[in-house]
Design an enzyme around this catalytic site. Sequence first.
Site, PDB file in Angstrom:
ATOM      1  N   HIS A  16       0.821  -1.214   0.000  1.00  0.00           N
ATOM      2  CA  HIS A  16       0.000   0.000   0.000  1.00  0.00           C
ATOM      3  C   HIS A  16       0.858   1.268   0.000  1.00  0.00           C
ATOM      4  O   HIS A  16       0.356   2.350  -0.265  1.00  0.00           O
ATOM      5  CB  HIS A  16      -1.019  -0.011   1.148  1.00  0.00           C
ATOM      6  CG  HIS A  16      -0.480   0.265   2.516  1.00  0.00           C
ATOM      7  ND1 HIS A  16      -0.252  -0.728   3.436  1.00  0.00           N
ATOM      8  CD2 HIS A  16      -0.138   1.414   3.120  1.00  0.00           C
ATOM      9  CE1 HIS A  16       0.206  -0.194   4.560  1.00  0.00           C
ATOM     10  NE2 HIS A  16       0.291   1.121   4.391  1.00  0.00           N
TER      11      HIS A  16
ATOM     12  N   ASP B 134       0.045  -7.390   1.147  1.00  0.00           N
ATOM     13  CA  ASP B 134       0.503  -6.034   1.450  1.00  0.00           C
ATOM     14  C   ASP B 134       2.025  -5.935   1.576  1.00  0.00           C
ATOM     15  O   ASP B 134       2.534  -5.208   2.421  1.00  0.00           O
ATOM     16  CB  ASP B 134      -0.189  -5.490   2.715  1.00  0.00           C
ATOM     17  CG  ASP B 134      -0.197  -3.960   2.747  1.00  0.00           C
ATOM     18  OD1 ASP B 134       0.350  -3.350   1.805  1.00  0.00           O
ATOM     19  OD2 ASP B 134      -0.729  -3.390   3.709  1.00  0.00           O
TER      20      ASP B 134
ATOM     21  N   SER C 133       4.434   2.373   8.007  1.00  0.00           N
ATOM     22  CA  SER C 133       4.123   1.335   7.024  1.00  0.00           C
ATOM     23  C   SER C 133       5.351   0.908   6.245  1.00  0.00           C
ATOM     24  O   SER C 133       6.026   1.741   5.647  1.00  0.00           O
ATOM     25  CB  SER C 133       3.088   1.855   6.031  1.00  0.00           C
ATOM     26  OG  SER C 133       1.818   1.573   6.494  1.00  0.00           O
TER      27      SER C 133
END
Lengths: 515, 488
Positions: free
Chosen positions: A98, A129, A208
């Site tokens: 992402h 992901d 992230s």
Amino acid sequence: MPNRLFARRPGAWLGAALAAALLLPILPAWAEDEPAKGGPAVAADNEPDLVKLRASVVKVFTVSQSENYRRPWQRPRPQGSSGSAFFIGDRMLMTNAHVISDAKNLQVKRADRVKRYEARVLFAGHDCDLAVITVDDDAFWEGMRPLEIADRPAMRSKVMTIGYPTGGQKLSVTEGVVSRIEVNTYVHSGADDHLTIQTDAAINPGNSGGPVLQNGKVCGVAFQGRMFAQNLGYMIAPSVIQHFITDIKDDVYHGYAELGIYMANLRNQTLRKFLGMPKDQEGGMLVLKPVPYASASGKLQRNDVILKIDGVKIESDGTVKIGDEFLDFAFVVEGKQIGETVTLTVLRKGKIFDVEVTLKEWSARMKPGRVYDERPEYMVLGGFLFVPLTENYIGWGSSNDLSYYMQSYYRTVAEEGKTREQLVLLSRVLPDASTRYIRYSDAIVDNVDGVQPNDFAHFVKLIDESKKDLIKVEFEGVNTAPLILDMKKIRAVHPEILKKNEIAEDRYVRAKESK
Amino acid sequence: MHRTVLRAALVAACFLLVPAAGHAADDDLAPKLRGALVRLRVTGQSYETSAPWKLGRAYTRAGRGVVVGKGQILCKSNVVANQRMIEVELANSARRYPAKLLHVDRKVGLAIVGFDDKHLVETLKPLPLGEPVKLDDEFDIYQLGRDNIPERYDARVIRASASSSGLDLLLKTTCSDSGDGQVALKDGKVVGLLTSTYGSRQQGTILSIESLRQYLEDFNAEGPYLGKPGPGFWTQQLLRQDLRTYFGLAENQHGIAVTRIVPGRTGHGVLEEGDVLLGLDGFDIDDEGKFVHDVHGRLSSSYLLGGRRKAGEIVKAKILRKGVETDVEFELKGQKPDEKRVPEGWGAERPQFMVVGGMVLLELTSSSSISRSAGGVLLRRFRERANWDPPGKRRRVIYVDRLLQDKANKGFEDVYHQPIKTINGIEILDFKSVPKALETPEGAYHVFRFDGLTTDVVIPADELDAINKRIAEKYKVTRLRYLRGDED
């Protein structure tokens, strides 16, 4: 326990709506970087490795541009965001899918350098992901030490997250313990469940793609958090990371294999007896329906009981005991690649036997979940916009009913060979004199002159190859009037409508995948 | 302290809001009005949807009515919904007198309350029914206001609108109380019943005298009440050129296309899918499905099929079939509640239900509260198609509304809002088939199978009674079933 689809659940993201991917949107003021001054920042005495680690954890700057599923010929405005990544060797930086999805411009910056380097995506696994990116400039890689992937950390063991979360520009380090290990939904696709490790170490937007370390090795990749909860951060488990790394060894990312079974628990004693299970037989999961076109289709049937997977006993709540943990038995399949086999020990009508299932890739048409880095399919025909029904389309703000329709369609109705692989919608009608009084919104196409389209490409073919001047398109629903496509008239107004709506291409249709 | 002040302020505000627009009733009309206007006090109580063996809380609702026949008070149907007790108050009096519901037609939106109390019989005198009012006609709205004092408001017709249930007239009116059955009078005669008001716009709606008259005539006629015809076929407007071409309309032809016909209902056997309805009952129909009424102007053609007709009447139609104009006629068929797969929701009557192994079984109705669960999607589809699907073999949809958890149904927690397809292999076509199917277990078990994707529910047949008893005790379920025909 809800009926579960092995590893992927259509619509599961609805329940996980509170979980959020931890991508940090960049505000314009943040776009300029402060030059890093001096050498390595504070390295605590008790963490001697941190200085070396700093060079291996980089900040990722992404400018992404997603797709507009409502006006598929247009793109929304580009958006800037940032995340983290770490060096895994072989000129590869690992991050979250992402962080780099729909990226138009990608740059990375080391903690110990001022310069930002241009980067590009090598592999993206939107179902787990994870992604791998690289930098072509040799200078970038100087002095970088690859981080090793560790084993799954134990419960309550100490972990450390490293990355570039919101609240500053420099590398940030937080500490905590492993607080939970279980199979959970990955919100990026919204439909994939994999092993997830929860920690109370602060994980915030911008983390992230950053590594979570234990003894200097990567025991997870920070990737999502949960709104309205405190000290709850999630990381991708080492087994998922390893799966991804193994998958890309042949230079192609294939993705996760699917067993594809709707299942229910077997906690009811009477039901167990009814199914002919011996009294001393413990555990087992009940097959409600194999998912059409998926791996187990044709191998299992309703009311089969799956007792073991690869020889490991399945508990009556669908978990398997791995070490001290009871993990969702999706975990066993999760370790496998497409083409590998799973042996299921099945009880059917009182008899126990083994079924070997070769793991298949999920048919792209039937695959639930959002997709990225893909152009939306569409066809503008005069004033009519036709699109396939996808999770992305629903995500662009259609009625709830469409989403529930899709769920009910695939869960309840779908049968292999009998069910269309994809539903086609008349998304809307563009204003024009030729479409006066014609009102449709998200009408589900039933047939084109009596022929039911199997998917979007088939629908387009039916229209393109029809020799009729008047083509009748009928819709689902008890009182949705058919649409009569007056092809002569449509051909006449088509160029003008494209011009008026600034539609450069009147269609984008992918070739039908071979089953 | 704050609360007291606030409450005092609210009370004061309420006094300030008492409508100032009402006039005292005209002198010569006053005695007649006093003998015809009533206020209805209705005590309502319905069964709890979540626990159908239990009555919910009782409440009192007020509405208004007008005496239109001997011993008959006409009022809005929703005023008497779920009624357990009806009382009548008269003009300039606080006393209440007993009355009873004689008839209700929810589709038309009207009800008749009867009385035989001596004082009421002596005091109440019917008002005569008037002639239709039309655009720009002025008349008065009367109601029993505060302290049951008759009040008069001005009204003028600004628009007519019609549907398959009747003819409504939109008014400009000074009456701002909610429309709950105030009477519209012109020259001392009833010309409508006020059904709603939009205070801020000074507008209101009355159900026209045409509709009132038809309802009363049907009710008072000998033989059974016929009611309005039910829906029979689906139509499609033909404003769109593509559909006009497809249905073969010439430039000067106008009408609506017949798209679907429900077997056994109005038009079936006469009309065909693809016919274009050009005229109905002597009126031309335009491409939007409207016709021009002599008095009220442009109205929906559904009025010609239902709104101004009774079930059983014959209607003439002009159709275009395969390019040829043809005259046909067909009977307007009624639709009894029993003829719908998904009937109207519960009133005050006891709902049918069964508690089996902790599953609370209900019949799907138009007012069932349905979740957006996977099973709920199926129930919603049944409901959406309620008017369209002929009941056919599956006359009713029986579903599991909820599960009263117990060790016997452990693991079946997901069986929720699921329509039941079979029990013990026997198709469930209505509630009656449930106990019947339970008479023949599948071996040692009762096996429930559902339309949706969920587990089969299995209950040991010889333990069912004990399980039911245990659950009834645990959850204080006072009765385990009520099916029509059971002792109430």
